[in-house]
Scaffold this motif. Sequence first.
Motif, PDB file in Angstrom:
ATOM      1  N   GLN A 178      -3.340  -9.880   9.750  1.00  0.00           N
ATOM      2  CA  GLN A 178      -4.205  -8.876   9.101  1.00  0.00           C
ATOM      3  C   GLN A 178      -3.307  -7.746   8.600  1.00  0.00           C
ATOM      4  O   GLN A 178      -2.809  -6.942   9.398  1.00  0.00           O
ATOM      5  CB  GLN A 178      -5.240  -8.354  10.092  1.00  0.00           C
ATOM      6  CG  GLN A 178      -6.319  -7.482   9.483  1.00  0.00           C
ATOM      7  CD  GLN A 178      -7.430  -8.309   8.840  1.00  0.00           C
ATOM      8  OE1 GLN A 178      -7.420  -9.531   8.906  1.00  0.00           O
ATOM      9  NE2 GLN A 178      -8.368  -7.637   8.206  1.00  0.00           N
ATOM     10  N   VAL A 179      -3.112  -7.691   7.289  1.00  0.00           N
ATOM     11  CA  VAL A 179      -2.142  -6.758   6.713  1.00  0.00           C
ATOM     12  C   VAL A 179      -2.807  -5.914   5.625  1.00  0.00           C
ATOM     13  O   VAL A 179      -3.663  -6.404   4.876  1.00  0.00           O
ATOM     14  CB  VAL A 179      -0.939  -7.516   6.111  1.00  0.00           C
ATOM     15  CG1 VAL A 179       0.007  -6.572   5.393  1.00  0.00           C
ATOM     16  CG2 VAL A 179      -0.205  -8.281   7.203  1.00  0.00           C
ATOM     17  N   VAL A 180      -2.425  -4.658   5.560  1.00  0.00           N
ATOM     18  CA  VAL A 180      -2.816  -3.786   4.445  1.00  0.00           C
ATOM     19  C   VAL A 180      -1.600  -3.540   3.571  1.00  0.00           C
ATOM     20  O   VAL A 180      -0.512  -3.258   4.083  1.00  0.00           O
ATOM     21  CB  VAL A 180      -3.389  -2.442   4.941  1.00  0.00           C
ATOM     22  CG1 VAL A 180      -3.466  -1.431   3.788  1.00  0.00           C
ATOM     23  CG2 VAL A 180      -4.769  -2.638   5.545  1.00  0.00           C
ATOM     24  N   ILE A 212      -4.712 -10.117   3.272  1.00  0.00           N
ATOM     25  CA  ILE A 212      -4.131  -8.875   2.760  1.00  0.00           C
ATOM     26  C   ILE A 212      -5.251  -8.025   2.164  1.00  0.00           C
ATOM     27  O   ILE A 212      -5.982  -8.484   1.277  1.00  0.00           O
ATOM     28  CB  ILE A 212      -3.073  -9.139   1.671  1.00  0.00           C
ATOM     29  CG1 ILE A 212      -2.007 -10.112   2.171  1.00  0.00           C
ATOM     30  CG2 ILE A 212      -2.424  -7.823   1.227  1.00  0.00           C
ATOM     31  CD1 ILE A 212      -1.078 -10.613   1.075  1.00  0.00           C
ATOM     32  N   SER A 213      -5.377  -6.802   2.620  1.00  0.00           N
ATOM     33  CA  SER A 213      -6.313  -5.844   2.031  1.00  0.00           C
ATOM     34  C   SER A 213      -5.507  -4.825   1.230  1.00  0.00           C
ATOM     35  O   SER A 213      -4.529  -4.273   1.731  1.00  0.00           O
ATOM     36  CB  SER A 213      -7.118  -5.134   3.121  1.00  0.00           C
ATOM     37  OG  SER A 213      -7.852  -6.074   3.885  1.00  0.00           O
ATOM     38  N   PHE A 214      -5.921  -4.595  -0.002  1.00  0.00           N
ATOM     39  CA  PHE A 214      -5.198  -3.645  -0.867  1.00  0.00           C
ATOM     40  C   PHE A 214      -5.902  -2.294  -0.854  1.00  0.00           C
ATOM     41  O   PHE A 214      -7.117  -2.208  -1.049  1.00  0.00           O
ATOM     42  CB  PHE A 214      -5.124  -4.171  -2.299  1.00  0.00           C
ATOM     43  CG  PHE A 214      -4.369  -3.260  -3.237  1.00  0.00           C
ATOM     44  CD1 PHE A 214      -3.001  -3.354  -3.363  1.00  0.00           C
ATOM     45  CD2 PHE A 214      -5.038  -2.295  -3.983  1.00  0.00           C
ATOM     46  CE1 PHE A 214      -2.289  -2.524  -4.215  1.00  0.00           C
ATOM     47  CE2 PHE A 214      -4.344  -1.444  -4.838  1.00  0.00           C
ATOM     48  CZ  PHE A 214      -2.960  -1.565  -4.950  1.00  0.00           C
ATOM     49  N   VAL A 240       2.188  -2.504   4.750  1.00  0.00           N
ATOM     50  CA  VAL A 240       3.345  -2.477   3.849  1.00  0.00           C
ATOM     51  C   VAL A 240       3.006  -1.522   2.710  1.00  0.00           C
ATOM     52  O   VAL A 240       1.961  -1.652   2.071  1.00  0.00           O
ATOM     53  CB  VAL A 240       3.676  -3.874   3.313  1.00  0.00           C
ATOM     54  CG1 VAL A 240       4.788  -3.800   2.275  1.00  0.00           C
ATOM     55  CG2 VAL A 240       4.093  -4.792   4.461  1.00  0.00           C
ATOM     56  N   CYS A 241       3.903  -0.570   2.459  1.00  0.00           N
ATOM     57  CA  CYS A 241       3.669   0.463   1.446  1.00  0.00           C
ATOM     58  C   CYS A 241       4.555   0.216   0.228  1.00  0.00           C
ATOM     59  O   CYS A 241       5.705  -0.216   0.358  1.00  0.00           O
ATOM     60  CB  CYS A 241       3.951   1.842   2.023  1.00  0.00           C
ATOM     61  SG  CYS A 241       2.928   2.231   3.464  1.00  0.00           S
ATOM     62  N   ALA A 242       4.033   0.511  -0.953  1.00  0.00           N
ATOM     63  CA  ALA A 242       4.742   0.217  -2.196  1.00  0.00           C
ATOM     64  C   ALA A 242       6.034   1.000  -2.342  1.00  0.00           C
ATOM     65  O   ALA A 242       6.930   0.588  -3.083  1.00  0.00           O
ATOM     66  CB  ALA A 242       3.832   0.476  -3.395  1.00  0.00           C
ATOM     67  N   THR A 243       6.158   2.143  -1.655  1.00  0.00           N
ATOM     68  CA  THR A 243       7.399   2.919  -1.641  1.00  0.00           C
ATOM     69  C   THR A 243       7.621   3.497  -0.249  1.00  0.00           C
ATOM     70  O   THR A 243       6.680   3.627   0.537  1.00  0.00           O
ATOM     71  CB  THR A 243       7.378   4.089  -2.652  1.00  0.00           C
ATOM     72  OG1 THR A 243       6.479   5.094  -2.184  1.00  0.00           O
ATOM     73  CG2 THR A 243       6.961   3.632  -4.048  1.00  0.00           C
TER      74      THR A 243
END
Length: 331
Positions: A178-180, A212-214, A240-243
Motif C-alpha cells: 500500500q503506497v502513496v 498506488i494512490s496518487f 514516495v515523493c516526486a522530489t
Amino acid sequence: MTQKLTIQDIANLAGVAKSTVSRYLNNGYVSKEKAMLIDKVIRETGYKSNFFAKRLKTKQSKLIGIVMPRLDSFSAGKLLTGFNIILQQMGYQALILISELNSQKELDNISQLIQQGVDGIIVDSININDNHLKLINQANIPIIFTGQSHDKVNFIKVDDINAGKLMGEYIASLNHQQVVFLGVSPQDNAVGVDRYKGFRQGFLANNPQGKISFVQTDCSLEQAYNSGDTVVSFEPSAVVCATDNIALGLLRYFHEKKIHVPQDISLAGFGGYPVGSISYPSLTSLAFDYKHLGIKTAEKLLSMLQNQPVTSEYDHNMNLIIRESTRLAKI
C-alpha cells in the motif's frame, strides 16, 4: 590615454569621418587605406568598442541567455554551476531570467532574450507547448531545453521514467503493498507524469498485488506538509515523493503527528539533495547529477553555435541512495 575614447576621438586621430569609423566597427565597407588608419589608432590607443559595437562587428554578443523556473532550489544551483563551467571556459557570459514556474513568463523571457541579441538560449523549462515551437521557429539563434523533452526541439534532460522505475523496483523489493505517490501537476510532464509513470512500472512489474494512490501537491515544503492528512488517510506503508523537497515537507508533518519514519511509514524522494543526508531520519533518494547535466547542456548549445549537429538525449547519471527513511514492510 586614460580618458575613455569615443568613436569621434578615433575618427579625429585617424583623420577620417565618424561615419567611416562606425562603418568599420559595423563591418561595413571602408577603403583599405582608411581601414588601416583606423586599425592603427585602435591598436595604439587600446580602444575597446562598447558591447553593441562589438556585436555589430563580430556578429556575436558572447552572451548566452538562460531561463530558469526558480533559483531557490538545489537543482537550479547545480545546473547553473555546470552551465557556467563551460560558458566561462569559452569566453561567454550568462544572462539569467526567472520564469517563477509560470509558462507564459517563460515564453516572455525567451522572447526578451532573443530581442536582446544573445547568441543562444538554454531553457530549464516547466513545459514545452505549441507556443514554444512557434517562438523557436521564428528565432534565428540556437535554443536548447533541459527539464522537459519534446520531439520537435533540441533537449537534454534527466531520464525521469527510468528514475521512477528504479525507485519503484526498490520500494517493491521492500515488500510494500500500500503506497502513496505524492506528486505534482501533470502540467510538469517530466516530474508530474514521467516520474510517476516510471514508478508505477517499476513497482507493479513483479508486484501485481501492489496498490498506488496518487496525491497531488506542488514542490513547496508548505504544500507537502499540508498534504499530510490526505496521505495518511490511505494508510500507506510507504510514501514516495516526486522530489526531496516534498519528502522533507511531509517528514515534518510525520514528526508533528508522532508518525515514526521508517517504523510506521517508509519515506523516499527524488533529487539527492544534501539536506536529505542530515534530516532525521536521513532520506532515501534517487539522486541526479545536475552539475553534469548542466555541463552537457552548455556543451551541446556551443556545438549548435558552431553549426555542428547535436542529438537530443536523456541523461542516465543517477544513483539510488539508501538511507534511514526506508525499511522492509511489516508483515
